[in-house]
Design a protein around this motif. Sequence first.
Motif, PDB file in Angstrom:
ATOM      1  N   SER A 211       0.796  -1.238   0.000  1.00 39.79           N
ATOM      2  CA  SER A 211       0.000   0.000   0.000  1.00 39.79           C
ATOM      3  C   SER A 211       0.829   1.290   0.000  1.00 39.79           C
ATOM      4  O   SER A 211       0.501   2.216  -0.752  1.00 39.79           O
ATOM      5  CB  SER A 211      -1.004   0.005   1.161  1.00 39.79           C
ATOM      6  N   PRO A 212       1.920   1.405   0.786  1.00 37.08           N
ATOM      7  CA  PRO A 212       2.710   2.633   0.693  1.00 37.08           C
ATOM      8  C   PRO A 212       3.464   2.760  -0.628  1.00 37.08           C
ATOM      9  O   PRO A 212       3.735   3.860  -1.093  1.00 37.08           O
ATOM     10  CB  PRO A 212       3.688   2.539   1.872  1.00 37.08           C
ATOM     11  N   VAL A 213       3.800   1.613  -1.226  1.00 34.41           N
ATOM     12  CA  VAL A 213       4.524   1.622  -2.498  1.00 34.41           C
ATOM     13  C   VAL A 213       3.666   2.214  -3.610  1.00 34.41           C
ATOM     14  O   VAL A 213       4.141   2.973  -4.455  1.00 34.41           O
ATOM     15  CB  VAL A 213       4.969   0.186  -2.879  1.00 34.41           C
ATOM     16  N   ILE A 214       2.351   1.866  -3.599  1.00 36.77           N
ATOM     17  CA  ILE A 214       1.451   2.377  -4.644  1.00 36.77           C
ATOM     18  C   ILE A 214       0.705   3.632  -4.193  1.00 36.77           C
ATOM     19  O   ILE A 214      -0.167   4.134  -4.895  1.00 36.77           O
ATOM     20  CB  ILE A 214       0.451   1.292  -5.096  1.00 36.77           C
ATOM     21  N   LYS A 215       1.035   4.112  -2.969  1.00 34.27           N
ATOM     22  CA  LYS A 215       0.417   5.309  -2.391  1.00 34.27           C
ATOM     23  C   LYS A 215      -1.099   5.173  -2.289  1.00 34.27           C
ATOM     24  O   LYS A 215      -1.858   6.067  -2.681  1.00 34.27           O
ATOM     25  CB  LYS A 215       0.795   6.558  -3.201  1.00 34.27           C
ATOM     26  N   ALA A 216      -1.545   4.040  -1.739  1.00 33.04           N
ATOM     27  CA  ALA A 216      -2.976   3.830  -1.509  1.00 33.04           C
ATOM     28  C   ALA A 216      -3.425   4.644  -0.306  1.00 33.04           C
ATOM     29  O   ALA A 216      -2.677   4.795   0.665  1.00 33.04           O
ATOM     30  CB  ALA A 216      -3.240   2.345  -1.260  1.00 33.04           C
ATOM     31  N   ASN A 217      -4.641   5.186  -0.366  1.00 30.58           N
ATOM     32  CA  ASN A 217      -5.145   5.963   0.764  1.00 30.58           C
ATOM     33  C   ASN A 217      -5.808   5.048   1.789  1.00 30.58           C
ATOM     34  O   ASN A 217      -5.972   3.846   1.565  1.00 30.58           O
ATOM     35  CB  ASN A 217      -6.104   7.065   0.296  1.00 30.58           C
ATOM     36  N   GLU A 218      -6.215   5.628   2.926  1.00 31.90           N
ATOM     37  CA  GLU A 218      -6.745   4.847   4.043  1.00 31.90           C
ATOM     38  C   GLU A 218      -8.004   4.065   3.648  1.00 31.90           C
ATOM     39  O   GLU A 218      -8.183   2.912   4.034  1.00 31.90           O
ATOM     40  CB  GLU A 218      -7.055   5.779   5.217  1.00 31.90           C
ATOM     41  N   LYS A 219      -8.873   4.685   2.864  1.00 30.74           N
ATOM     42  CA  LYS A 219     -10.106   4.040   2.428  1.00 30.74           C
ATOM     43  C   LYS A 219      -9.807   2.817   1.571  1.00 30.74           C
ATOM     44  O   LYS A 219     -10.385   1.736   1.761  1.00 30.74           O
ATOM     45  CB  LYS A 219     -10.938   5.045   1.625  1.00 30.74           C
ATOM     46  N   GLN A 220      -8.885   2.956   0.630  1.00 27.52           N
ATOM     47  CA  GLN A 220      -8.523   1.840  -0.257  1.00 27.52           C
ATOM     48  C   GLN A 220      -7.907   0.684   0.529  1.00 27.52           C
ATOM     49  O   GLN A 220      -8.208  -0.485   0.278  1.00 27.52           O
ATOM     50  CB  GLN A 220      -7.548   2.341  -1.331  1.00 27.52           C
ATOM     51  N   ILE A 221      -7.055   1.024   1.496  1.00 26.42           N
ATOM     52  CA  ILE A 221      -6.423  -0.011   2.330  1.00 26.42           C
ATOM     53  C   ILE A 221      -7.475  -0.728   3.181  1.00 26.42           C
ATOM     54  O   ILE A 221      -7.461  -1.955   3.301  1.00 26.42           O
ATOM     55  CB  ILE A 221      -5.343   0.615   3.239  1.00 26.42           C
ATOM     56  N   SER A 222      -8.420   0.039   3.761  1.00 25.75           N
ATOM     57  CA  SER A 222      -9.462  -0.545   4.614  1.00 25.75           C
ATOM     58  C   SER A 222     -10.347  -1.515   3.847  1.00 25.75           C
ATOM     59  O   SER A 222     -10.693  -2.590   4.352  1.00 25.75           O
ATOM     60  CB  SER A 222     -10.333   0.565   5.219  1.00 25.75           C
ATOM     61  N   VAL A 223     -10.716  -1.144   2.629  1.00 18.24           N
ATOM     62  CA  VAL A 223     -11.569  -2.010   1.803  1.00 18.24           C
ATOM     63  C   VAL A 223     -10.841  -3.317   1.494  1.00 18.24           C
ATOM     64  O   VAL A 223     -11.409  -4.411   1.615  1.00 18.24           O
ATOM     65  CB  VAL A 223     -11.986  -1.298   0.493  1.00 18.24           C
ATOM     66  N   ALA A 224      -9.561  -3.218   1.095  1.00 15.81           N
ATOM     67  CA  ALA A 224      -8.775  -4.411   0.761  1.00 15.81           C
ATOM     68  C   ALA A 224      -8.592  -5.299   1.992  1.00 15.81           C
ATOM     69  O   ALA A 224      -8.783  -6.523   1.918  1.00 15.81           O
ATOM     70  CB  ALA A 224      -7.421  -4.005   0.194  1.00 15.81           C
ATOM     71  N   LEU A 225      -8.231  -4.695   3.127  1.00 16.47           N
ATOM     72  CA  LEU A 225      -8.034  -5.470   4.356  1.00 16.47           C
ATOM     73  C   LEU A 225      -9.338  -6.121   4.810  1.00 16.47           C
ATOM     74  O   LEU A 225      -9.356  -7.285   5.222  1.00 16.47           O
ATOM     75  CB  LEU A 225      -7.495  -4.568   5.472  1.00 16.47           C
ATOM     76  N   GLY A 226     -10.437  -5.365   4.738  1.00 11.94           N
ATOM     77  CA  GLY A 226     -11.744  -5.892   5.127  1.00 11.94           C
ATOM     78  C   GLY A 226     -12.115  -7.108   4.304  1.00 11.94           C
ATOM     79  O   GLY A 226     -12.564  -8.132   4.841  1.00 11.94           O
ATOM     80  N   THR A 227     -11.910  -7.022   2.992  1.00  6.85           N
ATOM     81  CA  THR A 227     -12.213  -8.144   2.088  1.00  6.85           C
ATOM     82  C   THR A 227     -11.394  -9.376   2.460  1.00  6.85           C
ATOM     83  O   THR A 227     -11.928 -10.487   2.599  1.00  6.85           O
ATOM     84  CB  THR A 227     -11.904  -7.756   0.623  1.00  6.85           C
ATOM     85  N   ILE A 228     -10.085  -9.178   2.641  1.00  8.15           N
ATOM     86  CA  ILE A 228      -9.185 -10.295   2.957  1.00  8.15           C
ATOM     87  C   ILE A 228      -9.522 -10.922   4.305  1.00  8.15           C
ATOM     88  O   ILE A 228      -9.581 -12.151   4.446  1.00  8.15           O
ATOM     89  CB  ILE A 228      -7.713  -9.814   2.944  1.00  8.15           C
ATOM     90  N   PHE A 229      -9.770 -10.095   5.320  1.00  8.21           N
ATOM     91  CA  PHE A 229     -10.025 -10.622   6.656  1.00  8.21           C
ATOM     92  C   PHE A 229     -11.372 -11.347   6.752  1.00  8.21           C
ATOM     93  O   PHE A 229     -11.507 -12.317   7.498  1.00  8.21           O
ATOM     94  CB  PHE A 229      -9.942  -9.507   7.710  1.00  8.21           C
ATOM     95  N   ILE A 230     -12.373 -10.886   6.002  1.00  8.39           N
ATOM     96  CA  ILE A 230     -13.670 -11.584   5.985  1.00  8.39           C
ATOM     97  C   ILE A 230     -13.480 -12.998   5.427  1.00  8.39           C
ATOM     98  O   ILE A 230     -13.952 -13.985   5.996  1.00  8.39           O
ATOM     99  CB  ILE A 230     -14.699 -10.799   5.137  1.00  8.39           C
ATOM    100  N   LEU A 231     -12.771 -13.100   4.301  1.00  4.62           N
ATOM    101  CA  LEU A 231     -12.548 -14.406   3.676  1.00  4.62           C
ATOM    102  C   LEU A 231     -11.624 -15.284   4.522  1.00  4.62           C
ATOM    103  O   LEU A 231     -11.770 -16.504   4.569  1.00  4.62           O
ATOM    104  CB  LEU A 231     -11.973 -14.220   2.269  1.00  4.62           C
ATOM    105  N   ASN A 232     -10.665 -14.660   5.204  1.00  4.32           N
ATOM    106  CA  ASN A 232      -9.796 -15.391   6.137  1.00  4.32           C
ATOM    107  C   ASN A 232     -10.606 -16.079   7.224  1.00  4.32           C
ATOM    108  O   ASN A 232     -10.340 -17.220   7.598  1.00  4.32           O
ATOM    109  CB  ASN A 232      -8.840 -14.413   6.832  1.00  4.32           C
ATOM    110  N   SER A 233     -11.582 -15.342   7.747  1.00  5.25           N
ATOM    111  CA  SER A 233     -12.423 -15.864   8.830  1.00  5.25           C
ATOM    112  C   SER A 233     -13.177 -17.107   8.373  1.00  5.25           C
ATOM    113  O   SER A 233     -13.284 -18.088   9.110  1.00  5.25           O
ATOM    114  CB  SER A 233     -13.424 -14.789   9.282  1.00  5.25           C
TER     115      SER A 233
END
Length: 325
Positions: free
Chosen positions: A142-164
């Motif tokens: 995320s810092p490499v591609i300069k993703a903002n907080e909203k973009q990071i939250s959406v990606a993390l949320g998606t991954i963590f839901i499927l992880n569960s």
Amino acid sequence: MKTTAPDENPPKKSILDKTITTREVIFMFFVVLCLSPLISPPIALLMGLIIAQFIGHPYLNLNHKATHILLQVSVVGLGFGMNVNNAIKAGAAGFILTIYSIIGTIVIGLFLGKILKIEEKISFLIATGTAICGGSAIAAISPVIKANEKQISVALGTIFILNSVALVIFPFIGHYLNLSETQFGLWCAIAIHDTSSVVGAAGKYGVHALEVATTVKLARALWIIPIAILSTFIFKNKETKIKIPYFIGLFILAMIANTYFPLVQNYSQYITSFAKATLTLTLFLIGCGLSRKVLVSVGYKPLVQGIVIWIIISVSTLWAIISMI
């Protein structure tokens, strides 16, 4: 009339004067419970989800940092229960599958992102998170591609839901298909996103499954480095420094110590027991972080992208593993 000026230096309150809320008491009770052998990783994750939905995380601002540190401590601690020779065999078995699955997952993920018209950075983070090691990959990329907080939250949320979901259903599928511990460990390492859920699911399946899954997953995590370098060219951002997952080196040193130093072997059982307890706590905290707000913020398109990629990678690698091993 003379007025009394307010005290400019009021006495500082002692830490003992702090009022502890009911929510904090409940939260700390479950933290202690997770550190006991009574709670398994899937149950810990479920308890965290319940806390997030109905009570709320009293220390949500510290959650990401805490889970990041605890996961690294857990992984290094688990290294003290593993043998170098077995790890090399496991890593060699999963090397080719790892290369094909990483390339295939990222290509399919980006293709789906374009079809679903998802923001390019969100799509890329979900694809790389699925391909490599979930939240750790997203945090590194995320810092490499300069993703903002909203973009990071959406990606993390998606991954963590499927992880569960994966943490619960993978052991069930493994037993239903009569997968060996080697097959299951390899499948977990490739098809489950985050290291915490990989270790949780494999540890529930068996000791050898845990050894295979952890070794292959951490070898897979090293792909963060070339993918991060590639990301700087895709998003034309060559100024950002790339974070290398140094804890993988400590994991390797722990394995070496456990394999070749008898003194370390005398204490390895206690260290690995502590590591499993901290992993259970990590999964509890991850569940606590999946609040209703996080779940709603994900939206259906990124979730559809994540689910489709995940199903493709899970089914194709399972078929390959059953055919090969």
